[in-house]
Scaffold this active site. Structure first.
Site, PDB file in Angstrom:
ATOM      1  N   CYS A 254      58.764 -23.663  85.728  1.00 52.85           N
ATOM      2  CA  CYS A 254      59.501 -23.431  84.472  1.00 52.85           C
ATOM      3  C   CYS A 254      59.841 -24.730  83.742  1.00 52.85           C
ATOM      4  O   CYS A 254      60.241 -24.701  82.581  1.00 52.85           O
ATOM      5  CB  CYS A 254      60.761 -22.630  84.750  1.00 52.85           C
ATOM      6  SG  CYS A 254      60.421 -21.128  85.663  1.00 52.85           S
TER       7      CYS A 254
ATOM      8  N   HIS B 214      65.235 -23.495  78.816  1.00 50.76           N
ATOM      9  CA  HIS B 214      64.378 -22.514  79.491  1.00 50.76           C
ATOM     10  C   HIS B 214      65.114 -21.170  79.531  1.00 50.76           C
ATOM     11  O   HIS B 214      66.304 -21.101  79.823  1.00 50.76           O
ATOM     12  CB  HIS B 214      64.051 -22.995  80.905  1.00 50.76           C
ATOM     13  CG  HIS B 214      63.406 -21.948  81.738  1.00 50.76           C
ATOM     14  ND1 HIS B 214      62.311 -21.243  81.302  1.00 50.76           N
ATOM     15  CD2 HIS B 214      63.712 -21.457  82.970  1.00 50.76           C
ATOM     16  CE1 HIS B 214      61.960 -20.374  82.243  1.00 50.76           C
ATOM     17  NE2 HIS B 214      62.797 -20.479  83.254  1.00 50.76           N
TER      18      HIS B 214
ATOM     19  N   ASN C  49      61.599 -14.079  81.077  1.00 53.09           N
ATOM     20  CA  ASN C  49      61.375 -15.440  81.548  1.00 53.09           C
ATOM     21  C   ASN C  49      59.868 -15.698  81.574  1.00 53.09           C
ATOM     22  O   ASN C  49      59.152 -15.075  82.344  1.00 53.09           O
ATOM     23  CB  ASN C  49      61.983 -15.566  82.955  1.00 53.09           C
ATOM     24  CG  ASN C  49      61.794 -16.938  83.565  1.00 53.09           C
ATOM     25  OD1 ASN C  49      60.970 -17.723  83.108  1.00 53.09           O
ATOM     26  ND2 ASN C  49      62.548 -17.219  84.614  1.00 53.09           N
TER      27      ASN C  49
HETATM   28  O1  UT7 Z   1      62.929 -19.588  85.906  1.00 57.09           O
HETATM   29  C1  UT7 Z   1      63.908 -19.933  86.824  1.00 57.09           C
HETATM   30  C2  UT7 Z   1      63.938 -18.947  87.893  1.00 57.09           C
HETATM   31  N1  UT7 Z   1      64.873 -17.913  87.951  1.00 57.09           N
HETATM   32  C3  UT7 Z   1      66.176 -17.913  87.648  1.00 57.09           C
HETATM   33  O2  UT7 Z   1      66.749 -18.751  87.016  1.00 57.09           O
HETATM   34  C4  UT7 Z   1      66.941 -16.748  88.196  1.00 57.09           C
HETATM   35  C5  UT7 Z   1      68.346 -17.121  88.619  1.00 57.09           C
HETATM   36  N2  UT7 Z   1      69.051 -15.986  89.190  1.00 57.09           N
HETATM   37  C6  UT7 Z   1      69.460 -14.927  88.471  1.00 57.09           C
HETATM   38  O3  UT7 Z   1      69.278 -14.897  87.277  1.00 57.09           O
HETATM   39  C7  UT7 Z   1      70.192 -13.808  89.173  1.00 57.09           C
HETATM   40  O4  UT7 Z   1      70.478 -14.202  90.517  1.00 57.09           O
HETATM   41  C8  UT7 Z   1      69.391 -12.472  89.174  1.00 57.09           C
HETATM   42  C9  UT7 Z   1      69.335 -11.912  87.778  1.00 57.09           C
HETATM   43  C10 UT7 Z   1      67.989 -12.715  89.709  1.00 57.09           C
HETATM   44  C11 UT7 Z   1      70.087 -11.447  90.087  1.00 57.09           C
HETATM   45  O5  UT7 Z   1      71.430 -11.245  89.683  1.00 57.09           O
HETATM   46  P1  UT7 Z   1      72.576 -11.200  90.785  1.00 57.09           P
HETATM   47  O6  UT7 Z   1      73.820 -10.935  90.071  1.00 57.09           O
HETATM   48  O7  UT7 Z   1      72.469 -12.472  91.576  1.00 57.09           O
HETATM   49  O8  UT7 Z   1      72.178  -9.920  91.636  1.00 57.09           O
HETATM   50  P2  UT7 Z   1      71.901  -9.773  93.196  1.00 57.09           P
HETATM   51  O9  UT7 Z   1      70.587 -10.415  93.539  1.00 57.09           O
HETATM   52  O10 UT7 Z   1      73.117 -10.240  93.938  1.00 57.09           O
HETATM   53  O11 UT7 Z   1      71.762  -8.226  93.348  1.00 57.09           O
HETATM   54  C12 UT7 Z   1      72.899  -7.377  93.162  1.00 57.09           C
HETATM   55  C13 UT7 Z   1      72.451  -5.944  93.414  1.00 57.09           C
HETATM   56  C14 UT7 Z   1      71.756  -5.740  94.745  1.00 57.09           C
HETATM   57  O12 UT7 Z   1      72.181  -4.497  95.266  1.00 57.09           O
HETATM   58  P3  UT7 Z   1      73.303  -4.428  96.415  1.00 57.09           P
HETATM   59  O13 UT7 Z   1      72.736  -5.193  97.558  1.00 57.09           O
HETATM   60  O14 UT7 Z   1      74.518  -5.061  95.817  1.00 57.09           O
HETATM   61  O15 UT7 Z   1      73.424  -2.969  96.646  1.00 57.09           O
HETATM   62  C15 UT7 Z   1      70.303  -5.634  94.378  1.00 57.09           C
HETATM   63  O16 UT7 Z   1      69.571  -4.845  95.285  1.00 57.09           O
HETATM   64  O17 UT7 Z   1      71.531  -5.518  92.408  1.00 57.09           O
HETATM   65  C16 UT7 Z   1      70.379  -4.931  93.047  1.00 57.09           C
HETATM   66  N3  UT7 Z   1      69.210  -5.158  92.180  1.00 57.09           N
HETATM   67  C17 UT7 Z   1      68.867  -4.330  91.188  1.00 57.09           C
HETATM   68  N4  UT7 Z   1      69.400  -3.181  90.743  1.00 57.09           N
HETATM   69  C18 UT7 Z   1      68.789  -2.594  89.703  1.00 57.09           C
HETATM   70  C19 UT7 Z   1      68.346  -6.217  92.218  1.00 57.09           C
HETATM   71  N5  UT7 Z   1      67.431  -6.076  91.248  1.00 57.09           N
HETATM   72  C20 UT7 Z   1      67.731  -4.924  90.598  1.00 57.09           C
HETATM   73  C21 UT7 Z   1      67.146  -4.250  89.504  1.00 57.09           C
HETATM   74  N6  UT7 Z   1      67.713  -3.113  89.095  1.00 57.09           N
HETATM   75  N7  UT7 Z   1      66.065  -4.739  88.864  1.00 57.09           N
END
Ligand code: UT7
Length: 333
Positions: A111, A260, A290
């Protein structure tokens, strides 16, 4: 001697896929995706390739700059999703554009890729080796997504952005135009942290030869989202403060921060840490998702097309992501 961006272009696949569309094929919702990331839709490639998107974006950038393909000395494509291992995407773009004089190669900095490529072009141009560079960030990330992993596949999209960069200064070359000197790229800074690389990874092919058998299994992007999030919200503001200091520019003088486009919450956090108005952080993630190396140049081109960039504006650009890598620049438009 300095370098200026004198033209921009971008290209997105024809097909858009909304969060609502995704919720019909996997366990997700528009509410989850848009509230956690700001993303509402993304473009996914059907017949388009990384090279075809690059050629279109680069062609538009040349047209915007009023530069002919034959004038390009250096052609760099930043991508992690080239269509071939070899030839490079840059060589494909060279052929597609007819940029016969150009030296062409790819850069892999995920990225941060466009920023790394811009800085590389700047270094070549500053030494006087080349005069005109074409810098492209392009991805078809959808082909390296695991479409059964909702935690990654909803975040990414496909597309390409490009910029024509030219040397200005001594030796009879045109003056860049700024009253305070030549303007252009005022300062840059970049870094890498390979020790943390596995938090955002996509494995390539494994050894497979007469000595060791590894059947070909496709590998997809895996990400520890929270670790990448923590990396981004700490590293990006620090990188921006360093580059502003290097340029001798105060954060208050900056008209736009072109970051980004990974997550709106990362952008809001960076704005808060810099004590900058979040309105100075334009967005494309809502309609592009992204797009890794293509995020920054697509956003820059959208701003250029909308007439948001005026001569003399101070702009910060910053990329961050896989590697881990990060890179920031201050430019005077
Ligand atoms: O280009 C650079 C690379 N990437 C980034 O900069 C990404 C940086 N990270 C992020 O933006 C965030 O960490 C994410 C958007 C990827 C995730 O957000 P989060 O608030 O950290 O969510 P999480 O991974 O803690 O997941 C929370 C919940 C989980 O369920 P439980 O375990 O709490 O029941 C996941 O299973 O959300 C669930 N989940 C979803 N639910 C619905 C994960 N993906 C999804 C989805 N739809 N697509």
């Amino acid at each position: 001697m300095t370098t200026r961006i004198i033209g921009t272009g971008s290209s997105l696949p024809r097909q858009t896929v909304t969060n609502e569309d995704l919720s019909k094929i996997m366990d997700t919702s528009d509410e989850w995706i848009s509230s956690r990331t700001g993303i509402r839709e993304r473009h996914l490639a059907k017949e388009e390739t990384t090279a075809s998107l690059s050629v279109e974006a680069a062609g538009k950038a040349l047209q915007n700059a009023g530069v002919l393909a034959e004038e390009v000395d250096l052609l760099i494509v930043a991508t992690i999703t080239g269509d071939y291992v070899t030839p490079s995407t840059a060589c494909e773009v060279q052929a597609g554009l007819g940029a016969s004089r150009a030296v062409a190669f790819d850069i892999n900095a995920a990225c941060s890729g466009f920023m790394f490529a811009l800085h590389t072009a700047h270094a070549y141009l500053q030494t006087g080796i080349y005069r005109t560079a074409l810098v492209v960030g392009a991805e078809t990330l959808s082909k390296i997504m695991d479409w059964n992993d909702r935690s990654t596949c909803v975040l990414f999209g496909d597309g390409a952005g490009a910029a024509v960069v030219r040397a200005f200064g001594e030796d009879g070359m045109e003056k860049g135009g700024s009253e305070n000197g030549f303007g252009g790229l005022l300062a840059f800074e970049q870094g890498s942290d390979g020790l943390r690389g596995k938090v955002l990874a996509c494995e390539g092919r494994r050894n497979n030869n007469p000595l060791v058998q590894n059947p070909l299994v496709p590998s997809y992007v895996g990400m520890d989202g929270q670790e990448v999030y923590k990396f981004a919200v700490s590293t990006v503001p620090a990188s921006i403060l360093r580059v502003l200091d290097r340029a001798g520019v105060d954060a208050g003088e900056v008209k736009y921060f072109v970051l980004h486009q990974a997550n709106i919450r990362i952008i809001q956090s960076v704005a808060k840490r810099l004590r900058a108005d979040v309105g100075k952080f334009p967005l494309s993630l809502d309609h592009c998702g992204n797009v890794s190396a293509a995020s920054v140049p697509i956003l820059l081109d959208e701003m250029n097309q909308k007439g948001m960039l005026e001569k003399g504006d101070k702009i910060v650009m910053s990329g961050f992501g896989g590697g881990l890598t990060w890179a920031s620049a201050v430019i005077e438009w």
